[in-house]
Write an enzyme that holds these catalytic residues in place. Structure first.
Site, short mmCIF file in Angstrom:
data_model
loop_
_atom_site.label_atom_id
_atom_site.label_comp_id
_atom_site.label_asym_id
_atom_site.label_seq_id
_atom_site.Cartn_x
_atom_site.Cartn_y
_atom_site.Cartn_z
N CYS A 26 1.45 -9.39 5.67
CA CYS A 26 0.03 -9.56 6.01
C CYS A 26 -0.68 -8.21 5.98
O CYS A 26 -0.29 -7.29 6.69
CB CYS A 26 -0.10 -10.20 7.39
SG CYS A 26 -1.82 -10.56 7.83
N GLY B 277 2.99 -13.48 -7.31
CA GLY B 277 1.86 -12.69 -7.78
C GLY B 277 1.37 -13.06 -9.16
O GLY B 277 2.13 -13.04 -10.13
#
Length: 677
Positions: free
Chosen positions: A397, A499
């Protein structure tokens, strides 16, 4: 046709300008010629048939409107506005509008009905005469907002609507004297079946709030950490400055001096790493579980080789959205990131993030925390209270709120605490433990290759690596070459890559790097049918009507999950708009000059093949509201005003503020010195 970098290549016949794009949407699909232009009465302006493509892609329309409104604020002269724009202290409008008007969910309705009246037992109200809510159903129905439709999803699917008269579709199941009708045959089909698991019980919530929940395993593990000479978790010993084996390797690579522990301390270290038996006394026959300790190798194995993993997505990765992705072929799902401290306090909103639909066959939860005591206790609590297949630690995060407290990405540079958390959670969990990390904190300083071998030693079952650093965020593409290097270091521990996956070609290239599987995040938000494309190895040119049906299904799932009363409807509307902010980035396959669409390419203004497709391509919040109104009809007292403001060209911030103020009760509106509202 030459296309600028970062701009998606659109076929020439679909390209348009910003002005024509919004004019077409305001006309609600006026006629166009075969070149995609709007046919107006004056053809002299378009005699050459060539259009200059808008190159203004620096700000989306909503932000540009906000900038224009800020410049006109206070009716300042043009010279003063220019001076304000040039002043160094003036910031450009970016990110979330934190000054937007927010409404308390409890004030959606001026007169609320008591729960006892909803359940048709108004004479048994727990609060009696002290209750300030309504108990007269007829009085409530006189002030209730009109229904939004004639079909209630809950009554249609399950035979009974638990919201009764407060349902915004109550006309479908209300009988004489506002009694709630029941379809007995349909209700029997679902009797005894648990649709949603992992709900927080009132008994457990009360115990958590009063701090009466016992954490025997966690307390024992934490006591062992506090003993002198125990460096089981990589914490430095104050007397001899010793480090655990995993942290020592990282320290050697960083050029720090490492002092090894003695043989006596090493034996104590191994003792502290063993799982701790529960202190709960049992009665009955003696079993192997009471005598033989469960070794880490005997824990349940997590076999996700080659599976498609839907990433835990904050806000948008809710249960209705996960149901949509499961329909399209997602193999593994994970709940939204939950704060361990909030879970230990029994917060209902945080426990709602752990809910699991019965269709989610492989499901995990993701926890965030910065300290071993709270994370270990939270893991022990969830191990006893909910049903999951794995628990994931969020070490990726990037937001400041989490990072500055030592959680998220910060754990990658706090190796000692990181090891304490992993070993402690592994001690108390009966299910596999996984970790999600980034390449590192700083853009050019990778840390993942140093941490991954330690994670394997600490007992982690699976690692997911997002190919970006915290500082990088989404400014550049994911580094799949680095992910390939880390996959080799992680073996035999499985490593998933994450990704920039938006097509089956992207997924194929990712699997060729040697990863065990792929995790899909933004790609699933932009087009949730990506799972079908990957499994069938094809591009799906999905039509606008099919996408609208998808949004309708999401709305039905939302009403099932959040409720069909006013509060549930507003939550469904909110999360539908959140998702539409990602869906608008999808470019239909038939419109693209070349396939596939790349995730970091922004679409220029283009006309879709029909009005709905064009509307879905808009990045204006007003157009998202139009789509939402097609699916979930807005309040009659609300939609016409919103419609008028849209036609008048009011900016999004002005629309939200005006609508919010006019929807407030008279008592909540501000009055001026002359007494006017």
């Amino acid at each position: 046709m030459e296309v600028r970098a970062g701009v998606a290549p659109i076929r020439a016949q679909y390209l348009t300008t910003k002005e024509e794009f919004h004019a077409y949407l305001e006309q609600e699909g006026g006629p166009r010629n075969n070149k995609g232009d709007i046919n107006s009465g004056d053809d002299d302006d378009n005699d050459d048939g060539k259009k200059e493509i808008s190159a203004d892609l620096t700000e989306p329309p909503s932000k540009q409107q906000k900038l224009e409104e800020d410049g006109k604020e206070g009716c300042l002269p043009e010279e003063a506005v220019e001076e304000l724009k040039k002043s160094p202290g003036r910031k450009r409008a970016r990110g979330q509008n934190k000054n937007r008007p927010c409404m308390n969910p409890m004030r959606y309705e001026t007169h609320r009905l008591c729960l006892s009246a909803i359940q048709e037992r108004a004479d048994k109200c727990f609060y009696g005469s002290r209750c300030h809510l309504l108990h007269d159903v007829k009085e409530y129905m006189a002030t209730k907002l009109p229904d939004l439709g004639d079909t209630c999803v809950l009554f249609k699917n399950f035979g009974k609507c638990m919201y009764g008269v407060t349902c915004r579709f109550s006309g479908a199941h209300l009988g004489e004297n506002y009694t709630n009708m029941v379809n007995v045959d349909l209700l029997k089909q679902w009797e005894g079946k648990l649709l949603v698991k992992n709900c927080l019980s009132k008994v457990l919530q009360k115990q958590l709030r009063k701090k009466k929940v016992a954490f025997e395993k966690s307390d024992e593990y934490l006591r062992r950490l506090d003993k002198p000479g125990h460096a089981a978790t990589g914490e430095k010993d104050e007397k001899n400055g010793s480090l655990s084996k995993g942290s020592a390797e990282v320290a050697k690579e960083e050029g720090q001096e490492v002092v090894t522990v003695s043989e006596r301390e090493e034996s104590a270290l191994e003792d502290a790493r063993l799982p701790v038996d529960s202190a709960v006394k049992r009665v009955g026959a003696l079993t192997d579980e009471d005598v033989v300790k469960l070794r880490p190798c005997e824990k349940k194995k997590l076999d996700l080789q080659g599976k498609l993993y839907l990433a835990p997505l904050t806000t948008c990765g809710n249960l209705p959205f996960r149901r949509i992705c499961k329909r399209f072929g997602a193999d593994v799902t994970c709940g939204e990131m939950a704060m361990c401290t909030n879970l230990l306090q029994g917060q209902t909103s945080e426990w709602a993030l752990l809910k699991r639909h019965y269709t989610e066959d492989l499901f995990g939860v993701q926890l965030e925390g910065a300290f071993p005591d709270t994370m270990t206790k939270c893991a022990e609590l969830l191990n006893q209270a909910i049903e999951v297949d794995f628990v994931d630690i969020n070490v990726g995060c990037p937001i400041d709120l989490v990072y500055k407290k030592g959680g998220g990405c910060a754990l990658m540079s706090r190796t000692n605490k990181f090891e304490q958390i992993v070993r402690g959670m592994n001690t108390v969990l009966d299910v596999p433990l996984t970790v999600k990390i980034r390449t590192g904190v700083q853009e050019k300083v990778n840390l993942a290759h140093k941490i991954i071998p330690n994670l394997r030693e600490w007992g982690v079952s699976l690692v997911t690596l997002h190919g970006r650093s915290r500082e990088q965020r989404y400014t550049k593409g994911a580094d799949w070459e680095y992910i390939a290097e880390c996959a080799k270091l992680a073996s035999p521990m499985p490593l998933f890559g994450n990704g920039d996956i938006l097509s089956y070609e992207d997924a194929n290239r990712a699997m060729q790097t040697g990863v065990s599987g792929i995790m899909i995040a933004r790609g699933a938000l932009i087009k949730p049918w990506i799972f079908t494309e990957i499994k069938e190895q094809r591009h799906w040119d999905i039509s606008s009507s099919e996408r609208l049906d998808l949004l309708k299904d999401f709305t039905s799932y939302g009403l099932e999950h959040w409720g069909s009363d006013t509060q549930g409807v507003e939550k469904t509307r909110k999360f539908l708009l959140e998702w539409l902010s990602f869906l608008c980035r999808y470019i239909p396959a038939g419109v693209l000059e070349r396939l596939p669409q790349r995730i970091n390419e922004r679409p220029p203004y283009y006309m879709g093949r029909d009005y709905l497709e064009t509307l879905m391509a808009s990045q204006n919040v007003g157009d998202w509201i139009k789509i939402r109104s097609e699916i979930l009809v807005a309040w009659p007292t609300f939609f016409p005003l919103e419609r008028v403001l849209l036609l008048l060209g009011a900016g999004s911030q002005l629309r939200r503020t005006t609508i919010f103020m006019l929807r407030q009760p008279q008592s909540h509106r501000r009055r001026g010195p002359d007494g006017r509202v």
